[in-house]
Design an enzyme around this catalytic site. Structure first.
Site, PDB file in Angstrom:
ATOM      1  N   ASN A   8       0.871  -1.173   0.000  1.00  0.00           N
ATOM      2  CA  ASN A   8       0.000   0.000   0.000  1.00  0.00           C
ATOM      3  C   ASN A   8       0.912   1.229   0.000  1.00  0.00           C
ATOM      4  OD1 ASN A   8      -1.828   2.025   0.419  1.00  0.00           O
ATOM      5  ND2 ASN A   8      -2.416   1.400   2.491  1.00  0.00           N
ATOM      6  N   TRP A   9       1.022   1.823  -1.165  1.00  0.00           N
ATOM      7  CA  TRP A   9       1.942   2.967  -1.305  1.00  0.00           C
ATOM      8  C   TRP A   9       1.387   4.239  -0.661  1.00  0.00           C
ATOM      9  CZ3 TRP A   9       4.043   2.754  -7.080  1.00  0.00           C
ATOM     10  CH2 TRP A   9       4.960   1.700  -7.167  1.00  0.00           C
ATOM     11  N   LYS A  10       0.109   4.227  -0.334  1.00  0.00           N
ATOM     12  CA  LYS A  10      -0.537   5.422   0.233  1.00  0.00           C
ATOM     13  C   LYS A  10      -0.296   6.625  -0.695  1.00  0.00           C
ATOM     14  CE  LYS A  10      -0.149   3.258   4.693  1.00  0.00           C
ATOM     15  NZ  LYS A  10      -0.062   3.372   6.139  1.00  0.00           N
ATOM     16  N   HIS A  92      -9.596   1.173   4.864  1.00  0.00           N
ATOM     17  CA  HIS A  92      -8.303   1.388   5.533  1.00  0.00           C
ATOM     18  C   HIS A  92      -8.503   2.372   6.690  1.00  0.00           C
ATOM     19  CE1 HIS A  92      -4.188   2.596   6.310  1.00  0.00           C
ATOM     20  NE2 HIS A  92      -3.822   1.478   5.709  1.00  0.00           N
ATOM     21  N   GLU A  94      -6.834   4.761   7.692  1.00  0.00           N
ATOM     22  CA  GLU A  94      -6.606   6.179   7.368  1.00  0.00           C
ATOM     23  C   GLU A  94      -7.835   6.768   6.677  1.00  0.00           C
ATOM     24  OE1 GLU A  94      -2.846   5.541   5.409  1.00  0.00           O
ATOM     25  OE2 GLU A  94      -1.992   5.036   7.353  1.00  0.00           O
ATOM     26  N   GLU A 166      -5.379  -4.591  10.654  1.00  0.00           N
ATOM     27  CA  GLU A 166      -4.392  -3.512  10.769  1.00  0.00           C
ATOM     28  C   GLU A 166      -4.699  -2.683  12.007  1.00  0.00           C
ATOM     29  OE1 GLU A 166      -2.229  -2.520   6.839  1.00  0.00           O
ATOM     30  OE2 GLU A 166      -3.938  -1.191   7.081  1.00  0.00           O
ATOM     31  N   GLY A 172       2.580   2.575  10.793  1.00  0.00           N
ATOM     32  CA  GLY A 172       3.555   3.643  10.636  1.00  0.00           C
ATOM     33  C   GLY A 172       4.257   4.041  11.921  1.00  0.00           C
ATOM     34  N   SER A 212       3.454  -1.792  10.468  1.00  0.00           N
ATOM     35  CA  SER A 212       4.896  -1.828  10.757  1.00  0.00           C
ATOM     36  C   SER A 212       5.551  -3.172  10.424  1.00  0.00           C
ATOM     37  CB  SER A 212       5.158  -1.447  12.219  1.00  0.00           C
ATOM     38  OG  SER A 212       4.786  -0.094  12.433  1.00  0.00           O
ATOM     39  N   GLY A 233       2.916  -0.907   4.275  1.00  0.00           N
ATOM     40  CA  GLY A 233       2.947   0.506   3.901  1.00  0.00           C
ATOM     41  C   GLY A 233       4.361   0.965   3.611  1.00  0.00           C
ATOM     42  N   GLY A 234       4.978   1.614   4.592  1.00  0.00           N
ATOM     43  CA  GLY A 234       6.303   2.225   4.442  1.00  0.00           C
ATOM     44  C   GLY A 234       7.337   1.359   3.740  1.00  0.00           C
TER      45      GLY A 234
END
Ligand code: 13P
Length: 250
Positions: A8-10, A92, A94, A166, A172, A212, A233-234
């Site tokens: 997930n590149w966000k 998600h 976010e 999640e 993150g 994470s 993610g990251g």
């Protein structure tokens, strides 16, 4: 069952050139593990049409539920499908936290994705304060049941719908969910699905962990907590780290 590894590149990276660079590096690195893993990149929508790979499938990060019309700024399931997306992340944290995504809109989006033969990755997870108040199980149960309200078993099965756990507090932060805790949640999610639908469906469904994830802890969630995939993610923006995750997960 192949492990489902989802990037997930966000809202990253900042240019198509960077997106292509990362995508092509992932494509190259994922090749070695193609027998044991299914890799999906959920990129920002503006890049979807320009990314193409043999190993890596594409996914959306969100969508609206209507097919078309006067909904400024939105992207429809049909548009994602026509951009060669096979997956879409829905609900998600976010989106829930920053953009007023509710259990009701998540439910509509799940139905919209299934209607267009896009595999939904349904995200659920409690916030830090919900966890502190001992509400984790209650929150997860509510989120799963609301998301799947009036979605028949057959549709869940044929769509390949996955559920991603999640925890909001693990996203993150570098503070991943402890493995034993994640395992308990995985069992709980299976039970919720088995009770709503059936045990065979819960056994076939892929459950993902996200929050994470890195090359050091990826294996724990798969081997010990028994998740069938990961949502990253990251680390998914760093090709070497992402490939290390795939390697550890398969
Ligand atoms: P991080 O891997 O950066 O914690 O993000 C997880 C996530 O939100 C994936 O959807």
């Amino acid at each position: 069952m192949k492990k489902l590894i989802v990037a997930n590149w966000k809202m990253n990276p900042m240019s198509l050139a960077s997106a292509k660079l990362i995508f092509n590096a992932l494509e190259k690195g994922a090749k070695k593990f193609s027998k044991q893993s299914e890799v999906v990149v959920c990129s920002p929508a503006v890049y979807l049409f320009s990314l193409a790979g043999k190993q890596i499938k594409l996914g959306g990060q969100n969508m609206f539920y209507e097919d078309s019309g006067a909904f400024t700024g939105e992207i429809s399931p049909a548009m994602l499908k026509n951009s060669k997306c096979q997956y879409v992340i829905i609900g998600h944290s976010e989106r829930r936290g920053y953009f007023n995504e509710t259990d009701e809109t998540v439910n509509k989006k799940i139905k919209g994705a299934i209607a267009h033969k896009i595999t939904p990755i349904l995200c659920v997870g409690e916030t830090a304060s919900e966890k502190k108040q001992g509400k984790t199980k209650e929150v997860l149960k509510r989120q799963v049941l609301a998301a799947l309200k009036a979605v028949p078993q057959k549709k869940v099965k044929t769509s390949g719908l996955c559920v991603a756990y999640e925890p909001r507090w693990a996203i993150g932060t570098g503070d991943a969910c402890p493995t034993t805790e994640a395992q308990t949640i995985k069992i709980l999610l299976e039970k919720i699905i088995a009770q709503k639908y059936s045990r065979p469906l819960s056994q076939k469904m892929r459950f993902l962990y996200g929050g994470s994830v890195n090359g050091d802890n990826a294996q724990d969630f798969i081997q010990e907590a028994k998740f069938q995939g990961l949502l990253i993610g990251g680390a998914s923006l760093k090709p070497a780290e992402f490939i290390r995750i795939i390697k550890k997960a398969v």
